[in-house]
Design a protein around this motif. Structure first.
Motif, PDB file in Angstrom:
ATOM      1  N   ARG A   1     -12.549 -10.704 -18.506  1.00  0.00           N
ATOM      2  CA  ARG A   1     -11.244 -10.161 -18.890  1.00  0.00           C
ATOM      3  C   ARG A   1     -10.890  -8.949 -18.025  1.00  0.00           C
ATOM      4  NH1 ARG A   1     -11.474 -11.605 -23.998  1.00  0.00           N
ATOM      5  NH2 ARG A   1     -13.040 -10.060 -24.525  1.00  0.00           N
ATOM      6  N   GLU A   2     -11.869  -8.083 -17.764  1.00  0.00           N
ATOM      7  CA  GLU A   2     -11.648  -6.893 -16.931  1.00  0.00           C
ATOM      8  C   GLU A   2     -11.315  -7.292 -15.493  1.00  0.00           C
ATOM      9  OE1 GLU A   2     -11.237  -2.887 -16.025  1.00  0.00           O
ATOM     10  OE2 GLU A   2     -11.341  -3.897 -17.951  1.00  0.00           O
ATOM     11  N   GLU A   3     -12.050  -8.271 -14.962  1.00  0.00           N
ATOM     12  CA  GLU A   3     -11.771  -8.748 -13.613  1.00  0.00           C
ATOM     13  C   GLU A   3     -10.363  -9.354 -13.527  1.00  0.00           C
ATOM     14  OE1 GLU A   3     -13.496 -11.992 -10.392  1.00  0.00           O
ATOM     15  OE2 GLU A   3     -14.550 -11.653 -12.272  1.00  0.00           O
ATOM     16  N   PHE A   4      -9.985 -10.131 -14.521  1.00  0.00           N
ATOM     17  CA  PHE A   4      -8.651 -10.724 -14.542  1.00  0.00           C
ATOM     18  C   PHE A   4      -7.572  -9.645 -14.618  1.00  0.00           C
ATOM     19  CE2 PHE A   4      -5.001 -12.475 -16.828  1.00  0.00           C
ATOM     20  CZ  PHE A   4      -4.673 -13.514 -15.980  1.00  0.00           C
ATOM     21  N   ARG A   5      -7.807  -8.593 -15.406  1.00  0.00           N
ATOM     22  CA  ARG A   5      -6.839  -7.513 -15.536  1.00  0.00           C
ATOM     23  C   ARG A   5      -6.650  -6.789 -14.204  1.00  0.00           C
ATOM     24  NH1 ARG A   5      -6.526  -2.498 -15.531  1.00  0.00           N
ATOM     25  NH2 ARG A   5      -8.761  -2.151 -15.463  1.00  0.00           N
ATOM     26  N   ILE A   6      -7.764  -6.536 -13.496  1.00  0.00           N
ATOM     27  CA  ILE A   6      -7.688  -5.862 -12.200  1.00  0.00           C
ATOM     28  C   ILE A   6      -6.901  -6.716 -11.202  1.00  0.00           C
ATOM     29  CG2 ILE A   6      -9.047  -5.122 -10.194  1.00  0.00           C
ATOM     30  CD1 ILE A   6     -11.221  -4.248 -12.202  1.00  0.00           C
ATOM     31  N   LEU A   7      -7.200  -8.007 -11.147  1.00  0.00           N
ATOM     32  CA  LEU A   7      -6.492  -8.901 -10.233  1.00  0.00           C
ATOM     33  C   LEU A   7      -5.012  -9.012 -10.588  1.00  0.00           C
ATOM     34  CD1 LEU A   7      -9.147 -11.737  -9.789  1.00  0.00           C
ATOM     35  CD2 LEU A   7      -8.485  -9.987  -8.138  1.00  0.00           C
ATOM     36  N   ALA A   8      -4.717  -9.082 -11.891  1.00  0.00           N
ATOM     37  CA  ALA A   8      -3.321  -9.168 -12.321  1.00  0.00           C
ATOM     38  C   ALA A   8      -2.551  -7.894 -11.970  1.00  0.00           C
ATOM     39  CB  ALA A   8      -3.253  -9.451 -13.815  1.00  0.00           C
ATOM     40  N   ASP A   9      -3.191  -6.737 -12.131  1.00  0.00           N
ATOM     41  CA  ASP A   9      -2.551  -5.475 -11.763  1.00  0.00           C
ATOM     42  C   ASP A   9      -2.267  -5.409 -10.261  1.00  0.00           C
ATOM     43  OD1 ASP A   9      -2.479  -4.556 -14.349  1.00  0.00           O
ATOM     44  OD2 ASP A   9      -4.254  -3.265 -14.146  1.00  0.00           O
ATOM     45  N   MET A  10      -3.244  -5.843  -9.463  1.00  0.00           N
ATOM     46  CA  MET A  10      -3.043  -5.841  -8.014  1.00  0.00           C
ATOM     47  C   MET A  10      -1.933  -6.804  -7.613  1.00  0.00           C
ATOM     48  SD  MET A  10      -6.849  -5.517  -6.416  1.00  0.00           S
ATOM     49  CE  MET A  10      -6.269  -5.266  -4.763  1.00  0.00           C
ATOM     50  N   LEU A  11      -1.919  -7.989  -8.206  1.00  0.00           N
ATOM     51  CA  LEU A  11      -0.883  -8.967  -7.897  1.00  0.00           C
ATOM     52  C   LEU A  11       0.491  -8.440  -8.296  1.00  0.00           C
ATOM     53  CD1 LEU A  11      -0.070 -11.778  -6.933  1.00  0.00           C
ATOM     54  CD2 LEU A  11      -0.462 -12.584  -9.255  1.00  0.00           C
ATOM     55  N   SER A  12       0.577  -7.824  -9.449  1.00  0.00           N
ATOM     56  CA  SER A  12       1.847  -7.258  -9.900  1.00  0.00           C
ATOM     57  C   SER A  12       2.329  -6.158  -8.959  1.00  0.00           C
ATOM     58  CB  SER A  12       1.687  -6.715 -11.319  1.00  0.00           C
ATOM     59  OG  SER A  12       2.852  -6.075 -11.739  1.00  0.00           O
ATOM     60  N   GLY A  13       1.423  -5.294  -8.531  1.00  0.00           N
ATOM     61  CA  GLY A  13       1.779  -4.227  -7.602  1.00  0.00           C
ATOM     62  C   GLY A  13       2.234  -4.763  -6.256  1.00  0.00           C
ATOM     63  N   LEU A  14       1.519  -5.765  -5.739  1.00  0.00           N
ATOM     64  CA  LEU A  14       1.894  -6.348  -4.455  1.00  0.00           C
ATOM     65  C   LEU A  14       3.235  -7.068  -4.524  1.00  0.00           C
ATOM     66  CD1 LEU A  14      -1.559  -7.679  -3.227  1.00  0.00           C
ATOM     67  CD2 LEU A  14      -0.228  -5.797  -2.267  1.00  0.00           C
ATOM     68  N   ARG A  15       3.496  -7.750  -5.636  1.00  0.00           N
ATOM     69  CA  ARG A  15       4.793  -8.421  -5.796  1.00  0.00           C
ATOM     70  C   ARG A  15       5.924  -7.407  -5.857  1.00  0.00           C
ATOM     71  NH1 ARG A  15       4.945 -12.964 -10.175  1.00  0.00           N
ATOM     72  NH2 ARG A  15       6.924 -13.275  -9.147  1.00  0.00           N
ATOM     73  N   SER A  16       5.684  -6.293  -6.523  1.00  0.00           N
ATOM     74  CA  SER A  16       6.703  -5.242  -6.611  1.00  0.00           C
ATOM     75  C   SER A  16       7.001  -4.661  -5.235  1.00  0.00           C
ATOM     76  CB  SER A  16       6.230  -4.155  -7.570  1.00  0.00           C
ATOM     77  OG  SER A  16       7.110  -3.081  -7.569  1.00  0.00           O
ATOM     78  N   VAL A  17       5.960  -4.389  -4.468  1.00  0.00           N
ATOM     79  CA  VAL A  17       6.134  -3.860  -3.112  1.00  0.00           C
ATOM     80  C   VAL A  17       6.861  -4.879  -2.242  1.00  0.00           C
ATOM     81  CG1 VAL A  17       4.877  -3.227  -1.012  1.00  0.00           C
ATOM     82  CG2 VAL A  17       4.195  -2.278  -3.203  1.00  0.00           C
ATOM     83  N   ASN A  18       6.475  -6.140  -2.357  1.00  0.00           N
ATOM     84  CA  ASN A  18       7.093  -7.195  -1.564  1.00  0.00           C
ATOM     85  C   ASN A  18       8.582  -7.333  -1.902  1.00  0.00           C
ATOM     86  OD1 ASN A  18       7.075  -9.269   0.330  1.00  0.00           O
ATOM     87  ND2 ASN A  18       6.777 -10.811  -1.252  1.00  0.00           N
ATOM     88  N   ARG A  19       8.907  -7.260  -3.180  1.00  0.00           N
ATOM     89  CA  ARG A  19      10.300  -7.359  -3.614  1.00  0.00           C
ATOM     90  C   ARG A  19      11.123  -6.193  -3.059  1.00  0.00           C
ATOM     91  NH1 ARG A  19       9.406  -7.334  -8.939  1.00  0.00           N
ATOM     92  NH2 ARG A  19       8.315  -9.292  -8.802  1.00  0.00           N
ATOM     93  N   ARG A  20      10.561  -4.990  -3.123  1.00  0.00           N
ATOM     94  CA  ARG A  20      11.244  -3.797  -2.608  1.00  0.00           C
ATOM     95  C   ARG A  20      11.451  -3.898  -1.100  1.00  0.00           C
ATOM     96  NH1 ARG A  20       7.603   0.320  -2.980  1.00  0.00           N
ATOM     97  NH2 ARG A  20       7.272  -0.394  -5.103  1.00  0.00           N
ATOM     98  N   ARG A  21      10.448  -4.379  -0.388  1.00  0.00           N
ATOM     99  CA  ARG A  21      10.570  -4.518   1.060  1.00  0.00           C
ATOM    100  C   ARG A  21      11.588  -5.591   1.435  1.00  0.00           C
ATOM    101  NH1 ARG A  21       4.450  -3.645   3.394  1.00  0.00           N
ATOM    102  NH2 ARG A  21       4.362  -1.453   2.816  1.00  0.00           N
ATOM    103  N   ALA A  22      11.646  -6.660   0.672  1.00  0.00           N
ATOM    104  CA  ALA A  22      12.635  -7.705   0.944  1.00  0.00           C
ATOM    105  C   ALA A  22      14.052  -7.156   0.770  1.00  0.00           C
ATOM    106  CB  ALA A  22      12.410  -8.900   0.023  1.00  0.00           C
TER     107      ALA A  22
ATOM    108  N   LEU B   1      16.878  -6.783   3.709  1.00  0.00           N
ATOM    109  CA  LEU B   1      18.212  -7.356   3.540  1.00  0.00           C
ATOM    110  C   LEU B   1      19.276  -6.292   3.780  1.00  0.00           C
ATOM    111  CD1 LEU B   1      20.012  -9.740   2.766  1.00  0.00           C
ATOM    112  CD2 LEU B   1      19.784  -9.016   0.386  1.00  0.00           C
ATOM    113  N   ALA B   2      19.056  -5.094   3.268  1.00  0.00           N
ATOM    114  CA  ALA B   2      20.004  -4.000   3.497  1.00  0.00           C
ATOM    115  C   ALA B   2      20.074  -3.652   4.989  1.00  0.00           C
ATOM    116  CB  ALA B   2      19.604  -2.770   2.681  1.00  0.00           C
ATOM    117  N   ALA B   3      18.939  -3.675   5.678  1.00  0.00           N
ATOM    118  CA  ALA B   3      18.927  -3.380   7.113  1.00  0.00           C
ATOM    119  C   ALA B   3      19.702  -4.450   7.884  1.00  0.00           C
ATOM    120  CB  ALA B   3      17.492  -3.299   7.621  1.00  0.00           C
ATOM    121  N   LEU B   4      19.526  -5.704   7.515  1.00  0.00           N
ATOM    122  CA  LEU B   4      20.265  -6.773   8.187  1.00  0.00           C
ATOM    123  C   LEU B   4      21.765  -6.657   7.935  1.00  0.00           C
ATOM    124  CD1 LEU B   4      17.890  -9.804   7.581  1.00  0.00           C
ATOM    125  CD2 LEU B   4      18.408  -8.698   9.748  1.00  0.00           C
ATOM    126  N   LEU B   5      22.143  -6.325   6.715  1.00  0.00           N
ATOM    127  CA  LEU B   5      23.560  -6.140   6.403  1.00  0.00           C
ATOM    128  C   LEU B   5      24.134  -4.949   7.175  1.00  0.00           C
ATOM    129  CD1 LEU B   5      23.605  -6.864   2.568  1.00  0.00           C
ATOM    130  CD2 LEU B   5      24.449  -8.322   4.416  1.00  0.00           C
TER     131      LEU B   5
END
Length: 126
Positions: A76-97, A101-105
């Motif tokens: 459960r602890e390992e899954f929580r750590i992986l889920a937190d990392m995945l959530s953080g990376l998705r958030s960063v990826n979304r912000r960068r996208a 898009l703003a730079a292209l516009l």
């Protein structure tokens, strides 16, 4: 256009024609948009801020006596750590996208301003 006019001025020795206020403001807008797009592009390459795992904790887990033991709590602890990392990376990826898009516009806006600044004097005959 400004670079081309400057080159023609230097090679022919003639004075450059005076720009209209509208043309100058369109060039300034294009320059601002290009600088904003460049800054946004540079910001995308900054290191991502994700959850940090202390190296000492990993070493302590590796040398522990229960390294091979698989219980529900450790899974459960390992899954929580992986889920937190995945959530953080998705958030960063979304912000960068969104930033890209703003730079292209901004680049498209700059191109439109430069095109208008080039075509406007031709249409008005100035």
């Amino acid at each position: 256009m400004a670079i081309t006019l400057g080159f023609v001025m230097l090679t022919t020795g003639q004075e450059a024609p005076a720009s209209d206020v509208t043309v100058t403001s369109l060039h300034a807008s294009a320059l601002i948009a290009l600088v904003a797009a460049s800054v946004a592009g540079l910001c995308v390459n900054l290191p991502a801020r994700i959850a940090k795992v202390a190296a000492e904790d990993l070493v302590n887990m590796a040398v522990g006596a229960s390294w091979d033991a698989h219980d529900a709590e450790s899974s459960r602890e390992e899954f929580r750590i992986l889920a937190d990392m995945l959530s953080g990376l998705r958030s960063v990826n979304r912000r960068r996208a969104r930033t890209l898009l703003a730079a292209l516009l901004a680049e498209v806006l700059a191109l439109a301003c430069m095109s208008a600044a080039t075509i406007l004097p031709l249409l008005t005959g100035r």
